[in-house]
Structures are given as C-alpha cells and as structure tokens.
Scaffold this active site. Structure first.
Site, short mmCIF file in Angstrom:
data_model
loop_
_atom_site.label_atom_id
_atom_site.label_comp_id
_atom_site.label_asym_id
_atom_site.label_seq_id
_atom_site.Cartn_x
_atom_site.Cartn_y
_atom_site.Cartn_z
N ASP A 59 0.86 -1.20 0.00
CA ASP A 59 0.00 0.00 0.00
C ASP A 59 0.90 1.25 0.00
OD1 ASP A 59 -2.27 1.50 0.02
OD2 ASP A 59 -2.96 0.89 2.01
N ARG B 238 -8.63 13.91 3.33
CA ARG B 238 -8.95 13.08 4.51
C ARG B 238 -10.39 13.30 4.93
NH1 ARG B 238 -6.30 9.65 3.25
NH2 ARG B 238 -5.92 10.96 1.46
P1 ATP Z 1 -6.15 6.96 0.11
O1 ATP Z 1 -5.53 7.38 -1.19
O2 ATP Z 1 -6.51 8.11 0.94
O3 ATP Z 1 -5.32 5.93 0.80
P2 ATP Z 1 -7.80 4.84 -0.91
O4 ATP Z 1 -7.73 4.94 -2.38
O5 ATP Z 1 -6.96 3.81 -0.27
O6 ATP Z 1 -7.54 6.26 -0.27
P3 ATP Z 1 -9.92 3.64 0.57
O7 ATP Z 1 -9.50 4.10 1.89
O8 ATP Z 1 -9.70 2.22 0.20
O9 ATP Z 1 -9.30 4.60 -0.54
O10 ATP Z 1 -11.45 3.96 0.33
C1 ATP Z 1 -12.01 5.24 0.64
C2 ATP Z 1 -13.39 5.06 1.21
O11 ATP Z 1 -14.28 4.64 0.19
C3 ATP Z 1 -13.48 4.01 2.28
O12 ATP Z 1 -14.39 4.43 3.25
C4 ATP Z 1 -13.97 2.79 1.53
O13 ATP Z 1 -14.61 1.90 2.38
C5 ATP Z 1 -14.91 3.41 0.52
N1 ATP Z 1 -15.05 2.63 -0.73
C6 ATP Z 1 -14.06 2.22 -1.53
N2 ATP Z 1 -14.54 1.56 -2.61
C7 ATP Z 1 -15.89 1.55 -2.50
C8 ATP Z 1 -16.97 1.03 -3.29
N3 ATP Z 1 -16.74 0.37 -4.42
N4 ATP Z 1 -18.20 1.22 -2.83
C9 ATP Z 1 -18.43 1.91 -1.69
N5 ATP Z 1 -17.48 2.42 -0.90
C10 ATP Z 1 -16.21 2.24 -1.29
MG MG Z 2 -5.40 3.95 1.12
#
Ligand code: ATP
Ligand code: MG
Length: 747
Positions: free
Chosen positions: A220, A614
């Site tokens: 990650d 955030r």
């Molecule tokens: P960052 O770049 O900040 O690390 P990220 O890309 O890792 O963000 P996540 O933390 O995995 O993003 O997801 C952001 C939010 O969106 C979380 O609350 C996650 O549960 C929700 N989420 C992600 N994908 C979906 C989806 N397909 N349907 C609904 N909610 C989702």
């Molecule tokens: Mg993330």
C-alpha cells in the site's frame, strides 16, 4: 463463503483488479478511490479463490495501525484467522527478518533498535570523540545525511571520496558511527532496511527460502517507497512472485526522506507483464471537498494525471477561518468540535491536522481547557517521553549491558553522585580500549583508577543493574518494569518534580507497567520455514522492540472516544467525517524550507491534497494572522493553497468588520465599536460584546505601548476579548494588537 461477497462491494475496475489472475499489478489512483479496499479484497480473493495460504502472503502497510486494521478486515471478510501472514511496515518486516536471522545479519542476538532521539545522542558522542565541534558539525545534519545514505543503500566504504573535505569528514563520522552501533548492538531505523536488504543479498539460501515462501506481496502507499525499500522488495520478489502495488503519485509526501516517486514508473518497466488499473471514482468525500482537492493539485506539473469524480452529495462548503492568533484558532476549533459532538457525533470522527508537531501544544491546551478527550499520533510519543525512556533504558541494560546510550542515560538518573566528569572518563576509557562503557566501568573499578566517592557510586550502579537482572529471572514483564521503575528510585525521582509534571510522569510510568502487562509478544518469528519457539526471544526484548517500532501508535487509551490530532504526514491513508486543517499559512504550510529547494513546493502541495482528501463530510481550514511558534511571533499571509481553492467551495467565517472612519467618534470608540461589530459583521460569529475593562481608545488617538513606544490608532477590528486595533507606531511601524492583551495607554 460466497465469492460474490468479495466482489459485490466493488466497482468494475476495482473488481477487475481484485479478481485478476495472479500476476504483477499496479493500481494507480487518487485519494479515496478504494485502493486500500482493493488491497484487502485482493488478499481475501487470493486466499479464497486462488487457494493461497496466509503463510504465502506478505502485505506492506504504511503504519502498524494500518496493518492491524488490514488483518481485522480480512478476518472479517473471510471469517478465518490470518495467522502466519506477514503484515506490517517496511521497518517492521525488516526487523522481523533480522530477528529471525541475526547471525547471518551479523548482529548480536539481543540487538536493539535505536530511535532517532537516541541516534542523535550517539552521533553527538561519536563526533565529539572524533574531536569535531558540534557548532560546526551539526549532529542533526549528520543524522540527516547518514539517514539519506542508508535510504540509498550506501555504506561509507562505497562513497567515492573526492577532494571535498566536508565529504571526507562525513564519511569518517558515518564509519565511526557504524562501529559504535555495532559495538553497542543497536540498529537505527535506516539500518533495519539496509541490513535486511544485505541479509537477502548475501545469503542465497535465506533469499531462496523467502522467495519460495512469499509468492504474493502487496504494497500500500507505494508512491512513498524509497530506494532501499524498492530494492529490498525487488530482491525478495524475484521473478516468480506476484506483486500488487497500489499508490497515488499525487500523495507522495516523503521525498524529503528519500522516497522516490519514480519507483512507480520503474515498477512498470522492471516487472513482467504489469496489469495497470486506474480507479477514478472517489467514495470518501463530498463533491465540494473533492473538487477543492482536485483544483489545488492541478497546480502541480509533471503529474501522471488522473481524473477523480464522485457521485457524492455536494455537501457543505469548506469553512475558512482567519484567526487573530494561534489561541484564537484553537478556541475556534474547539468550539466547532463541541458543536459537532453536541449534534450527536463521536469524537473519533474528528481529526485536527497540522504541518508541524509544535503546533499541537496550543491545540492541546484548548482541548484540555474544555475537557475534550483527544489523542495525539506521532507527536511526543508515549515511548519517547523522558521518564519512559529512562525506564526503558533500565530494562535495556538488564538485557544488554553494552547498550552505551542507555548506560549514559541512566547512570546518573536518578542522581546518584556520578558526575559528568566521571562519565567522561568512563567514555574515554571505553574508547581507548574499544569496549562498552559498562565494561570500561567494571575495569576501572577493578583497577581502582577512580576517586573513592565516584568509584563507590559507580560500583553501586553496576550492582544495581546486576541485581535487577538477577531478580528479573522468571519474572513477568510487568514485574520487571515495576522493578525498573521502583528499585532504581526512578518513580520517586520523577514524582518529586514540581506540580502536574511530576504527577503526569508518575502516571506515565504506571502506564508503562500496564502496557507491559498487556503485551503478549510480537508475531511469531519464523526462520527457514519453521516456526521458532517464541520463547527463544525473551519477551522483554520483544517488548523493547515493539516500543521502538510502534512508538506513538499504540497509545494507552486507544479505545476511548477521542479527537485525533496528528501531522498531515501521519494522516495519510486515513479518513474522518470532520477534518480541521490548522495553520494554513505561508512559511508554515507551505513550510518555509520548501521555497529553497526545487520540487519541495510541489511536495507541500501534495501534502495539502492529502490533507483535504482526509475529510469525508466537512472541512475547516484555519490560519492565524499572528502566531507564536518556535518561540517567536510571526505574521504570515494565508497559504497560497487557500487561494488555489475556487471561491465557490469556500465559506469565510471570519468576523469581518469593515471599518470606515465616519462610524467612529473620536474618544468614544468603546460603545460604537461594540455596535459596529454587531451591525456590520457579515458572518455567523456570535454577536460581539463590549468589554468595559478596555481602555478608551480612539481612531486617530495617540497611545503608548511598553515595547513599541508611541503611535497612532488607525484601525479597529472585532470585538470583546478578541477586539484588535492597528497602531501605527512612530518607531516600530504598523502593528495589529489584541486590545485586551496589549496594555495600550491612551495619551
Ligand atoms: P487513500 O488514497 O486516501 O489511501 P484509498 O484509495 O486507499 O484512499 P480507501 O480508503 O480504500 O481509498 O477507500 C475510501 C473510502 O471509500 C473508504 O471508506 C472505503 O470503504 C470506501 N469505498 C471504496 N470503494 C468503495 C466502493 N466500491 N463502494 C463503496 N465504498 C467504497
Ligand atoms: Mg489507502
């Protein structure tokens, strides 16, 4: 379980990444698009559908907290145990390898981790031993330089010496520092990575073993890997392993610590058949917040380029507050927090983010005053507090007498009549004989080269540690901690400190004992495919390691509902319904250093992008017109990042009283000013009240100030205790002052 449960909560491109046949993958996508969610579901998919054993999976996360959450999520999804899976930070995983193969890594079995504070002390000592003046050779700069070498995987003997005398000296320090670490059996954070890399590089059988063991590696926050981390990853993976890397070039914020955005491009070039997936839908934030973030980051050049959209509501505008000073900023934030909590929200749905750790103090005071529970991540960490480090030093000495840093820290804490001069001679002796300070002290006592008083005191110290060691045999960890704080007199010593401080220190020491009680070991370390008996590594060593690695994350009151305070850097990957970004001012954020180095301004902007993204529902941005920080008062303009957010997304909550001269009658500013604030204030701040205690000032009137001398009042703003006045001082120039504090004398 049904596979569809793994795929249903995903959109199409996410599903494509999760359900792809095993192979190298790069998921490149903006904030909140579900990258981490993909990673978790991918692991579950590998186990569930591809039949992968948890033993065959390694996942690298950004923090230990993220690692714990990841395990939890997978176990929840699959309803199975993830025992045997390696999940952790680069440092944590490297540490695990070194523990398992300490001999091959050329470390003593009981090697210990040196945190950055202790590292600095050691560097200072090494420099002094080399006869280098601290003022000319800043130990902090040396620390930074050595860290940078290690991040690049460079040992001193490989540095090409040019005629540059500065470089020659640095290399000399680096070498001497390495020797000192090796002698003391300690490794710093950078060393963990470098040595883990060398371990694999120089030991074919160990490398072959781990390559067989881990056909799946997932990373990650890939954009923030540095050279040595990437090299380690590549080496470990070989050609057979399938790596899933997820990241966002717009969130690369550790360039200053050696992270290489380019690793993303290298990844695609270096690995076989990389499937690249882009995610474009943001699920985290309102469209207002997302659009604001997109607008800010658009000011950077050289981006890989990503679109990010949301189906989310427009939500509330971003609130912008211009505070008079840092106190006012803290007050404003705390009030908004109280409103939010009053509306039935939890406190842990709130984060206050700031650029610099030093900003937290005033915010903390504000929260304390209103009795709002809070928790700080990455500030002064629990395990870095002075009293805790003292206690840990005793525990370290119990297991490793040659740990010179610990020796120096507690040899005269609590005071026991061993003066700096004595310690100097011991250090000198150790250097001349190439031994640890402990051995030096023992030999000097034998040879009776010390004066009687100092000798006795030192002898008592040595027997104290030996006695503690003996008493610790077969004792539980919390019992050992109790010994280390009580029999050494540490708890009494700190308890005697004046006021609340002493009390807090005592509580912290007691908290350490509870932490020991609750500690049940690091994950099982296994070598060569077989689980090593956990007993082999004493629990106390495991605890000391976890204290060094986990510092600040596993704080004592983890389960209390509390507001979270942290730097923007440590907020990466997290999300909160309500976010405050505080101190958004030029010179603070962007940090003033960023103006000097090319590329750093863009990194600051990425940090701003991280901060904004955030927030899920509501974002507040605050800045202070004057700020006392790092011991001096500064007047900064609002950050350029604020102006990069289109005005349509912003609501300004500043109480703005457009002052126009006719409204003021000379010598009667008091009541008029009160009315003025109430009548002309454009925004929703509480109606101002007039404070009768204030001296009668008049527009155009002359005043005297203790420091700035005489001047003329030229403007008023605000009301009540926050009322400010601009005075044009004859000598000191124009200044804004808070009337209730400035003690102005009308003339
Ligand atoms: P960052 O770049 O900040 O690390 P990220 O890309 O890792 O963000 P996540 O933390 O995995 O993003 O997801 C952001 C939010 O969106 C979380 O609350 C996650 O549960 C929700 N989420 C992600 N994908 C979906 C989806 N397909 N349907 C609904 N909610 C989702
Ligand atoms: Mg993330």
């Amino acid at each position: 379980m049904d596979v569809s449960e793994l795929l249903d909560p995903l959109n199409d491109p996410q599903r494509e990444a999760v359900a792809a046949p095993p192979g190298n993958q790069l998921v490149l996508a903006g904030a909140g698009s579900g990258k981490t969610r993909v990673l978790v579901h991918r692991i579950a998919w590998l186990m569930q559908v591809e039949g992968a054993s948890p033993y065959s999976i390694m996942a690298v996360t950004f923090t230990n907290k993220a690692a714990r959450e990841m395990r939890g999520r997978i176990e929840e999804l699959l309803g199975v145990n993830t025992f045997g899976m390696w999940v952790g930070t680069f440092h944590g995983l490297a540490h695990r390898l070194l523990r398992a193969h300490w001999q091959e890594a050329k470390l003593p079995q009981n090697f210990q981790i040196l945190d950055s504070d202790d590292q600095l002390r050691l560097i200072k000592r090494v420099q002094n031993e080399l006869g280098l003046d601290d003022k000319k050779w800043s130990p902090r700069e040396t620390q930074w330089w050595i860290g940078a070498q290690k991040d690049e995987g460079i040992r001193p003997q490989y540095i090409q010496l040019t005629g540059d005398p500065w470089l020659q000296t640095m290399v000399r320090i680096y070498s001497a520092y390495e020797d000192a670490c090796q002698r003391a059996g300690v490794v710093d954070f950078g060393e963990l990575l470098l040595r883990a890399h060398e371990l694999l590089l120089n030991n074919d059988s160990i490398l072959a073993h781990y390559r067989r063991r881990f056909p799946f590696i997932l990373v990650d926050e890939f954009q923030d890997t540095n050279t040595i981390q990437y090299a380690w990853l590549r080496l470990l993976a070989g050609d057979e392993c399938a790596i899933t890397a997820v990241g966002d070039d717009d969130q690369s914020i550790y360039g200053w610590r050696g992270a290489k955005i380019e690793n993303i491009q290298h990844f695609e070039a270096d690995l076989k058949d990389v499937q690249t997936v882009r995610l474009e839908q943001n699920y985290r934030s309102t469209s207002t917040i997302l659009n604001a973030a997109n607008a800010v980051i658009a000011h950077n050049s050289g981006r890989l380029g990503k679109e990010l959209w949301t189906e989310g509501d427009k939500g509330e505008p971003i609130s912008l507050y211009s505070a008079y000073n840092e106190q006012d900023e803290a007050r404003f934030i705390v009030e908004r927090i109280q409103d939010w909590v009053r509306d039935g929200n939890r406190r842990d749905s709130i984060a206050i983010l700031y650029r610099s750790n030093a900003q937290s103090r005033v915010l903390e005071e504000g929260l304390l005053r209103e009795q709002v529970p809070y928790r700080i991540y990455g500030g002064q960490r629990f395990y870095e507090r002075m009293e805790i480090k003292n206690a840990l030093s005793y525990m370290r000495l119990i297991t490793n007498r040659h740990d010179d840093t610990s020796f120096e820290r507690v040899v005269n804490t609590p005071t026991r009549g061993i003066g700096a001069r004595t310690v100097d001679t011991v250090r000198q002796f150790a250097r001349e004989h190439g031994c640890s300070m402990w051995d030096a002290a023992a030999k000097m006592l034998q040879q009776k080269v010390l004066a009687a008083r100092a000798g006795n005191a030192l002898a008592n110290f040595l027997s104290l540690i030996d006695a503690l060691d003996e008493e610790s045999t077969d004792k539980t960890l919390d019992h050992i901690a109790e010994l280390a704080i009580e029999q050494t007199g540490l708890i009494d010593f700190h308890g005697k400190e004046k006021g609340e401080k002493g009390q807090t220190r005592v509580e912290n020491l007691q908290e350490l004992v509870s932490a020991c009680r609750g500690f049940d070991g690091l994950p099982t370390v296994d070598a060569d495919g077989e689980a090593v008996d956990e007993e082999e590594i004493p629990l106390i060593n495991q605890f000391l390691d976890s204290a060094a690695l986990d510092a600040g994350e596993g704080q004592a009151d983890e389960f209390e509902d509390a507001v979270q305070l942290m730097t923007l850097h440590s907020a990466k990957g997290l999300e909160f319904p309500l976010v405050f970004m505080a101190g958004v001012e030029e010179n603070l954020f962007p940090h003033k250093m960023s103006a000097q180095e090319p590329g750093r301004m863009e990194e600051e902007r990425r940090l701003c992008y991280v901060g904004i993204t955030r927030a899920m529902q509501k974002l507040y941005i605050t800045y202070a017109e004057s700020r006392r920080l790092f011991g001096s008062e500064t007047y900064n303009k609002p950050s350029r990042f604020v102006s990069e957010i289109p005005v349509e997304y912003i609501h300004e909550v500043r109480l703005k009283t457009e002052v126009s001269k006719p409204l003021f009658q000379p010598n009667s500013y008091g009541k008029d000013w009160g009315k003025l604030g109430g009548g002309v204030g454009q925004f929703s701040d509480p109606a101002p009240e007039f404070d009768d205690d204030l001296p009668p000032l008049a527009l155009g009137g002359r005043v005297d100030h203790a420091k700035f001398g005489e001047g003329t009042v030229v403007q008023f703003e605000g009301s009540g205790p926050r009322a400010r006045v601009q005075v044009n001082f004859d000598d000191a120039g124009a200044k804004w002052l808070v009337v209730s504090m400035a003690k102005l004398q009308p003339l």
